[in-house]
Design an enzyme around this catalytic site. Structure first.
Site, short mmCIF file in Angstrom:
data_model
loop_
_atom_site.label_atom_id
_atom_site.label_comp_id
_atom_site.label_asym_id
_atom_site.label_seq_id
_atom_site.Cartn_x
_atom_site.Cartn_y
_atom_site.Cartn_z
CB CYS A 81 -3.67 -6.71 0.01
SG CYS A 81 -4.80 -7.70 -0.97
CG HIS A 166 -0.16 -5.88 -3.53
ND1 HIS A 166 0.16 -6.48 -2.34
CD2 HIS A 166 -1.39 -6.35 -3.86
CE1 HIS A 166 -0.82 -7.29 -1.97
NE2 HIS A 166 -1.77 -7.23 -2.87
CD GLU A 168 3.57 -5.35 -1.78
OE1 GLU A 168 3.10 -4.19 -1.82
OE2 GLU A 168 2.86 -6.37 -1.61
#
Lengths: 185, 299
Positions: A81, A166, A168
């Site tokens: 990002c 993302h 994560e």
């Protein structure tokens, strides 16, 4: 005994801690890094999600640009990002400085504001795009690993990787993206 | 896709934006020009307001949501996320803020409450909400209503950190208490705190709040920011502390610098020497009349 690879997550600002369980599940060591001594001691970097303007201001204020550029040249780097924005050759909306680690053009907040943040399946996994940038142009040397709505969202060139989503935040540990990145060491 | 997974997805996006704001400073601004100063200094987001809390305190009267054109002007002037406040319980102001398309809504005790009994059902919105809390029960009630981010209430507009410290320590102490509790004590604790039982169980399992936890209310110096971060805040809100100081640009930069390296006293010292003026004057909490104690608004 072979020592574990150390993954430095750039930690002046942003979503740092969510990477820890992914990195550890890959058998590597997680380290939040902020200073020159920290940077020199890691085997690879993750430039996490966050605010790219804030990261840029802090890099300049702490005089870290040249130090980071030198570290980034050799080691595997994965930008997520905001990290993708820092790694791009060209940034638009607005135009801003970047490390030019990947021959791509990135438009900031390319999907719009938070109301346009969304989930999408990437490689069969549900991942989030949060005020995400859009990769609007790539050079021939780029390998596209995943696309979404007609644009590349996960790309690589040598040991430099970028994703606009993302893994994560939503995925079980370790995410396949973390595994693929750590395999580059 | 079932309802459950789609509502989980929405919550994940709301918390996700708060994750992106971690390790930063969110600054109150009242004009587009101030928003640009904040962005230039390295703010991770700005809060668009008509008046900063210290002026709301001074002027008295009813404090409402900011005029939409002001919020839109701030949104046009910066590329970082823009937050805006609505009154506690004022769901129509929140609907307007969602229609404007701000990135976060603060259902805030800084404004005059619109409803003294009910807060907004924040699950009704696609825009994430942040809410203030003085203790764990209050934090979990707001999360139970759909808040994706919690901040201390502190005592806004005072430049006095004492209430934010109290609230941060209170929440930390109660989390430790819950984690050490016998399973059989949980329901009674939930009743006494007024906390949703399932959320209290989640706190016990994870040892932390289920959403990010920021600090707000009275932060005026780099040292204040560093203290809140060391107490466990993941980002700080600075309201009056920047644009009511002698030198807003330098104060903003110094607080950003101290927050990034909150655990390195040498850098916090450096930041403290770069202020270029004095901090806002500040107010002793006992000087404030009860109706103007903002932390007591909401429940």
């Amino acid at each position: 005994m072979c020592s574990k690879p150390v993954i430095g997550v750039f930690a002046l600002q942003g979503a740092v801690i969510p990477h820890k369980p992914h990195i550890e599940a890959c058998g590597a060591e997680f380290r939040a890094v902020k200073t020159q001594a920290d940077f020199e001691a890691v085997d690879a970097f993750i430039l996490p999600g966050g605010e790219s303007t804030t990261m840029l201001k802090l890099i300049e204020r702490f005089d870290l640009w040249d130090i980071l550029a030198e570290q980034f040249a050799e080691k595997p780097i994965w930008g997520i990002c905001a990290g993708t924005i820092l790694m791009a050759e060209t940034v638009t909306d607005p135009v801003q400085k970047s490390f030019n680690l990947l021959p791509i053009t990135v438009r900031r907040n390319g999907y719009g504001r938070q109301l346009n943040s969304h989930h999408a399946p990437i490689d069969g996994y549900n991942v989030s795009f949060i005020r995400a940038p859009v990769i609007t142009d790539i050079s021939d040397s780029i390998t596209v690993l995943a696309e979404h709505e007609g644009s590349p969202v996960w790309v690589e060139c040598g040991n430099k990787v970028a994703s606009t989503f993302h893994p994560e935040l939503t995925m079980d540990y370790p995410s396949p993206m973390h595994k693929a990145f750590i395999a580059k060491i | 896709m079932g309802d459950k997974s789609s509502s989980e997805n929405v919550m994940n996006l709301k918390i996700g934006l708060a994750e992106m704001l971690k390790g930063g400073v969110i600054m109150d601004v009242v004009t587009a020009e101030q928003a640009k100063i904040a962005e230039g200094a390295g703010a991770v987001a700005v809060m668009a307001l008509e008046r900063v809390p210290s002026d709301i305190r001074k002027d008295g009267g009813v404090a409402r949501m900011s005029p939409p054109d002001l919020i839109e002007e701030v949104m046009k002037s910066v590329s970082i996320p823009v937050m805006a406040k609505c009154r506690i319980g004022h769901f129509a102001e929140a609907q307007i803020l969602e229609a404007i398309g701000v990135d976060y809504i603060d259902e805030s005790e800084v404004l005059t409450p619109a409803d003294e009994e009910y807060h907004i059902n924040k699950f009704d919105y696609k825009i994430p909400f942040v809410c203030g809390a003085k203790n764990l029960g209050e934090a979990l009630r707001r999360i139970g209503e759909g808040a994706a981010l919690v901040r201390t209430k502190g005592e806004p507009g005072t430049g006095n950190i004492v209430e934010a410290v109290r609230h941060m320590r209170q929440i930390n102490a109660e989390i430790k208490w819950v984690c050490n509790m016998d399973e059989a004590e949980m329901m009674t604790a939930a009743r006494d705190m007024g906390a949703p039982f399932e959320l209290l169980q989640l706190v016990r399992a994870e040892g932390k709040l289920p959403v990010p936890n920021f600090a707000a209310g009275g932060i005026a110096t780099p040292a204040d920011a560093a203290m809140c971060m060391q107490l466990g805040a993941e980002t700080v809100f600075v309201g009056s502390g920047i644009f009511k100081s002698d030198n807003p640009d330098k104060f903003a930069k110094a607080i950003v610098k101290a927050t990034a390296h909150f655990d390195d006293p040498a850098i916090v010292l450096e930041a403290s020497k770069e202020l270029g003026g004095v901090a806002m004057r500040g107010t002793e909490i006992s000087e404030i009349d009860e109706p103007m104690r903002m932390a007591n608004r909401g429940w």
